[in-house]
Design a protein around this motif. Sequence first.
Motif, mmCIF file in Angstrom:
data_model
loop_
_atom_site.group_PDB
_atom_site.id
_atom_site.type_symbol
_atom_site.label_atom_id
_atom_site.label_comp_id
_atom_site.label_asym_id
_atom_site.label_seq_id
_atom_site.Cartn_x
_atom_site.Cartn_y
_atom_site.Cartn_z
ATOM 1 N N GLY A 209 -39.647 -36.175 -22.900
ATOM 2 C CA GLY A 209 -39.445 -37.030 -21.739
ATOM 3 C C GLY A 209 -40.335 -38.254 -21.795
ATOM 4 N N TRP A 210 -40.245 -39.072 -20.780
ATOM 5 C CA TRP A 210 -41.046 -40.287 -20.648
ATOM 6 C C TRP A 210 -42.004 -40.125 -19.471
ATOM 7 C CZ3 TRP A 210 -35.967 -39.414 -20.298
ATOM 8 C CH2 TRP A 210 -35.366 -39.546 -19.046
ATOM 9 N N PHE A 211 -42.406 -38.870 -19.275
ATOM 10 C CA PHE A 211 -43.286 -38.503 -18.161
ATOM 11 C C PHE A 211 -44.160 -37.376 -18.683
ATOM 12 C CE2 PHE A 211 -38.897 -37.061 -18.041
ATOM 13 C CZ PHE A 211 -39.022 -35.703 -18.243
ATOM 14 N N ALA A 398 -35.383 -33.634 -12.087
ATOM 15 C CA ALA A 398 -35.357 -34.722 -13.061
ATOM 16 C C ALA A 398 -36.380 -34.432 -14.165
ATOM 17 C CB ALA A 398 -35.738 -36.036 -12.379
ATOM 18 N N HIS A 399 -35.996 -34.650 -15.352
ATOM 19 C CA HIS A 399 -34.690 -34.838 -15.974
ATOM 20 C C HIS A 399 -34.473 -33.664 -16.907
ATOM 21 C CE1 HIS A 399 -34.453 -38.862 -14.315
ATOM 22 N NE2 HIS A 399 -35.640 -39.115 -14.794
ATOM 23 N N ASN A 400 -34.470 -32.519 -16.323
ATOM 24 C CA ASN A 400 -34.383 -31.280 -17.098
ATOM 25 C C ASN A 400 -34.061 -30.122 -16.155
ATOM 26 O OD1 ASN A 400 -37.642 -32.128 -16.928
ATOM 27 N ND2 ASN A 400 -37.131 -30.164 -16.025
ATOM 28 N N ASN A 454 -29.035 -38.772 -17.539
ATOM 29 C CA ASN A 454 -29.661 -39.843 -16.771
ATOM 30 C C ASN A 454 -29.885 -41.075 -17.638
ATOM 31 O OD1 ASN A 454 -31.497 -40.772 -14.419
ATOM 32 N ND2 ASN A 454 -32.836 -40.959 -16.215
ATOM 33 N N GLU A 455 -29.313 -42.194 -17.246
ATOM 34 C CA GLU A 455 -29.600 -43.496 -17.858
ATOM 35 C C GLU A 455 -29.656 -43.436 -19.379
ATOM 36 O OE1 GLU A 455 -33.110 -45.365 -16.311
ATOM 37 O OE2 GLU A 455 -32.406 -45.309 -14.249
ATOM 38 N N GLU A 456 -28.713 -42.786 -19.998
ATOM 39 C CA GLU A 456 -28.714 -42.754 -21.467
ATOM 40 C C GLU A 456 -28.229 -44.105 -21.985
ATOM 41 O OE1 GLU A 456 -29.783 -40.414 -23.499
ATOM 42 O OE2 GLU A 456 -30.307 -39.010 -21.890
ATOM 43 N N SER A 527 -28.689 -41.426 -6.927
ATOM 44 C CA SER A 527 -29.361 -40.382 -7.711
ATOM 45 C C SER A 527 -30.848 -40.672 -7.864
ATOM 46 C CB SER A 527 -28.679 -40.215 -9.071
ATOM 47 O OG SER A 527 -28.265 -41.466 -9.576
ATOM 48 N N GLU A 528 -31.237 -41.940 -7.786
ATOM 49 C CA GLU A 528 -32.655 -42.303 -7.643
ATOM 50 C C GLU A 528 -32.688 -43.437 -6.634
ATOM 51 O OE1 GLU A 528 -34.776 -43.018 -11.381
ATOM 52 O OE2 GLU A 528 -33.782 -41.262 -12.228
ATOM 53 N N THR A 529 -33.427 -43.247 -5.569
ATOM 54 C CA THR A 529 -33.477 -44.278 -4.532
ATOM 55 C C THR A 529 -34.916 -44.616 -4.197
ATOM 56 O OG1 THR A 529 -33.376 -42.610 -2.833
ATOM 57 C CG2 THR A 529 -31.279 -43.577 -3.498
ATOM 58 N N GLY A 588 -48.305 -39.341 -15.515
ATOM 59 C CA GLY A 588 -47.530 -40.177 -16.424
ATOM 60 C C GLY A 588 -46.804 -41.269 -15.675
ATOM 61 N N GLU A 589 -46.094 -42.097 -16.435
ATOM 62 C CA GLU A 589 -45.376 -43.253 -15.845
ATOM 63 C C GLU A 589 -46.205 -43.937 -14.767
ATOM 64 O OE1 GLU A 589 -40.830 -43.744 -16.109
ATOM 65 O OE2 GLU A 589 -41.238 -42.141 -14.692
ATOM 66 N N PRO A 590 -47.412 -44.341 -15.082
ATOM 67 C CA PRO A 590 -48.261 -44.892 -14.021
ATOM 68 C C PRO A 590 -47.798 -46.277 -13.569
ATOM 69 C CG PRO A 590 -49.420 -44.927 -16.118
ATOM 70 C CD PRO A 590 -48.095 -44.292 -16.377
HETATM 71 C C1 GAL Z 1 -35.688 -44.452 -13.851
HETATM 72 C C2 GAL Z 1 -35.758 -43.133 -14.592
HETATM 73 C C3 GAL Z 1 -36.861 -42.262 -14.028
HETATM 74 C C4 GAL Z 1 -38.127 -43.054 -13.884
HETATM 75 C C5 GAL Z 1 -37.878 -44.218 -13.000
HETATM 76 C C6 GAL Z 1 -39.111 -45.035 -12.770
HETATM 77 O O1 GAL Z 1 -35.016 -45.385 -14.581
HETATM 78 O O2 GAL Z 1 -34.545 -42.463 -14.534
HETATM 79 O O3 GAL Z 1 -37.073 -41.171 -14.856
HETATM 80 O O4 GAL Z 1 -38.513 -43.462 -15.142
HETATM 81 O O5 GAL Z 1 -36.908 -45.041 -13.594
HETATM 82 O O6 GAL Z 1 -38.818 -46.065 -11.899
#
Ligand code: GAL
Length: 825
Positions: A209-211, A398-400, A454-456, A527-529, A588-590
């Motif tokens: 992942g990216w987290f 998310a995302h698993n 998600n966002e592939e 799905s992400e807000t 992560g993802e700070p």
């Molecule tokens: C989205 C992604 C999430 C997270 C988010 C951060 O594009 O699906 O996992 O990275 O951005 O804003």
Amino acid sequence: MRNGLTRREAIGAGALALTIANGASAAPTAAPGGRSSERLERWRFRLGHASDIERDFGFGRNQRTFAKAGAATADAAMADFDDQNWAQIQVPHDWAVALPFAPPAVPAPKETADAVAAHGFKAIGRNHPANSIGWYRHPMAVSAADRGRRIWLEFDGVFRDAIIFVNGYVVGRNEGGYAPFRVEIDDFLNYEGGANMIAVRVDATLGEGWFYEGAGIYRHVDLVRADPLHIPQWGTFVRSSVGPDGARLRIATEVHNSGAEAISATLRQAVIGADGRTIINLADAALTLRAGESRTLEQDGLLRAPQLWSIETPQLYRLRSEVLVGGRRVDRYDTKFGIRTIRFDAERGFFLNGRPVKMLGTCNHQDHAGVGSGIADSLHRWRVAQLQTMGSNAWRSAHNPPAAALLDACDEMGMLMIDEARLNSTDDEAMSQLERIVRRDRNHPSIVLWSLGNEEPHQGSERGARINAEMAALVKRLDPTRPTTFAMDNNWDKGVGTVVDTLGFNYRTNQMEGFHQRVPNLPIYGSETGSTVATRGEYANDTARQIVRAYDTEHPWWATTAEQWWTIVAERPYIFGGFIWTGFDYRGEPTPYPQFPSISSYFGVLDTCGFPKDNYYYYRAWWRPNEPLVHVLPHWNWPGREGQPIEVWAHGNTEEVELLLNGQSQGRKPMPRNRHLEWRVPYAPGRLEAIGFNGGRRAAHSVRETAGPAAALRLTADRRLARADGNDVIILNAAVVDARGRPVPTADNALRFTARGGSIIGVGNGNPTSIERDVATARKAFNGLAQAVMRVGRIPGPVSAEVASPGLKGAAVRIAALPSIGGQS
Ligand code: GAL
């Protein structure tokens, strides 16, 4: 492992048409009749090494690791290896959370820097070979009576790339960090005395992942024994349709004969209510199975007055499946299920049991302060409860795929769930993972959608459509009862958007209306807000200190504020809901400060500890509109700013709100629906109060008082009763208060937690720039608050916890640990 079958079952299944039906987890405790299940929780653990063979216990020595059966050239895989100096740990376990932070040497290539930040700057991965391999060992008791039984290890998730050894044999491998898997081990055991040892080598060098993802055996492991004639793992599937005469159940149950002889048996099944009483006995079904044969039996049942599973009344039932041979029970397998109907309507949204329900959702990763991804069952429940208190009724994993324990919590607590695949592909591994996930999870009433991805990068392409159509077909074959979905952030009209049953918009809420007009038949949701970024309890941006103010104003370029998205979604019935990115801050993802020492995201409505930021009250106000609420911000400790204007906001849902400072009205204003109110107030220390009025009457209020210096601590436990099962955790929240008991909103005193009858396993304070140790007993308060996670011991009786800080009056709580029922390791 493809198809989720073990080697032995796969051999047996070869000749058969498999309409395998599967279900939820078996009962975790010993059941009479051949099956027993034991949760393996207490393991020995030691870090290995990804590039030093001797420090990796000989793994890879002489390039003969896989040369000979039962002679793995890894000392730690052998039964007689001495592991007495290894740490004793408790699964769920995440070793990464205990690692130091390691910001990349400056200047690092951008990609490296981003990847390290994304995973929370922990010293793990390719550049940290000494921290990236973990070894686990667990002995097992085996007796002569076990000979001839089938014995499996069932892992709910290991991060990642695990090799499972038993007595030196390689008995299984599993790469993916999020999908459940199992290995059969009965061939490799000593039945006549002698040691039996399970060893697991986990390689978390690579990420998925990216987290922040954690590392190790971070979900449950069960040791399951059964008769050769048995119901396989996930071997039941209960479907229902609700009509005027009741709920018609369609039950598919697989029985497998892994023995060497043909056998005749009876399948006896009953539906049991929440009170333990049998509600329906299904007709016995006779079957004869050849050696190696599996068969799926379909049965119907009618439940005349079903109690439907819903958010408010999460009613569960149990299917008890028994296999009898000559009147003797040889297997028993329990499946929890719920009865509810779901429907997605492109104009009117989502319907649960025929009633419209807006999904008030959050997206979350499996990560919490102090413990990382190693989340105990009761912490999963606590996290669900925090979101429910906010008014949330839906969770996107998310995302698993989520932990089975989280799904159980959602089933029992009435939280809807979007279950998401980790890999968006049709290669064997991805399809195998998808199949295992659907089989494991399809009896959970909380799950309402299968999210394929998600966002592939291929989301808007024809190739993306092809891949996802094939994934969707597999899902439909295994579970025709739930729609598929995908979370896209562009090109919704194309690619994957043309092959799923419902479509998610990540951000870009303002594009949903146009899409709905162009494609009116496809149900859509956010799905992400959001997402507002904020540091809890801070009210001024400070780039140097990497602090983000907690008013609902700050967001990355691709996102919006809470108010901006919710006003759009709330007013449009065709949008069936929205999932805030995110419910909780996560490591992560700070964002928006991708540089050290920001080690966690700022997106959460709650921080990493689950302490609410101010936006929590915005959502709570409008997601629980019938409960009058007002919440005023900021805090009221601004020494040196006397007379200067301060931006004051009120979140709330009462018709009007009046603001008072030291008893003086600052104005009464009508609260616009789904919005907030603002004032500018010259600062004077004292009491800032917002009063909410409905019909002219006082209905809610919120106070911020200027606090004096820190004088004492307050400690609260989330519960007064715990289970002495060694796995129950209590959430201890500490607050710094002044001499009159008022919260000190800027306090950063150093706190120390101690426990009796339990142990402090992790601490946090919700500060995204704190690089203090998580696996510790001491933590500085951050803006007045800190948290400790206490694991309760195995001895029933009183448990207590204390918090202390130099110069402050300490605090304590007492909890009673009740005896636990059930077989534990
Ligand atoms: C989205 C992604 C999430 C997270 C988010 C951060 O594009 O699906 O996992 O990275 O951005 O804003």
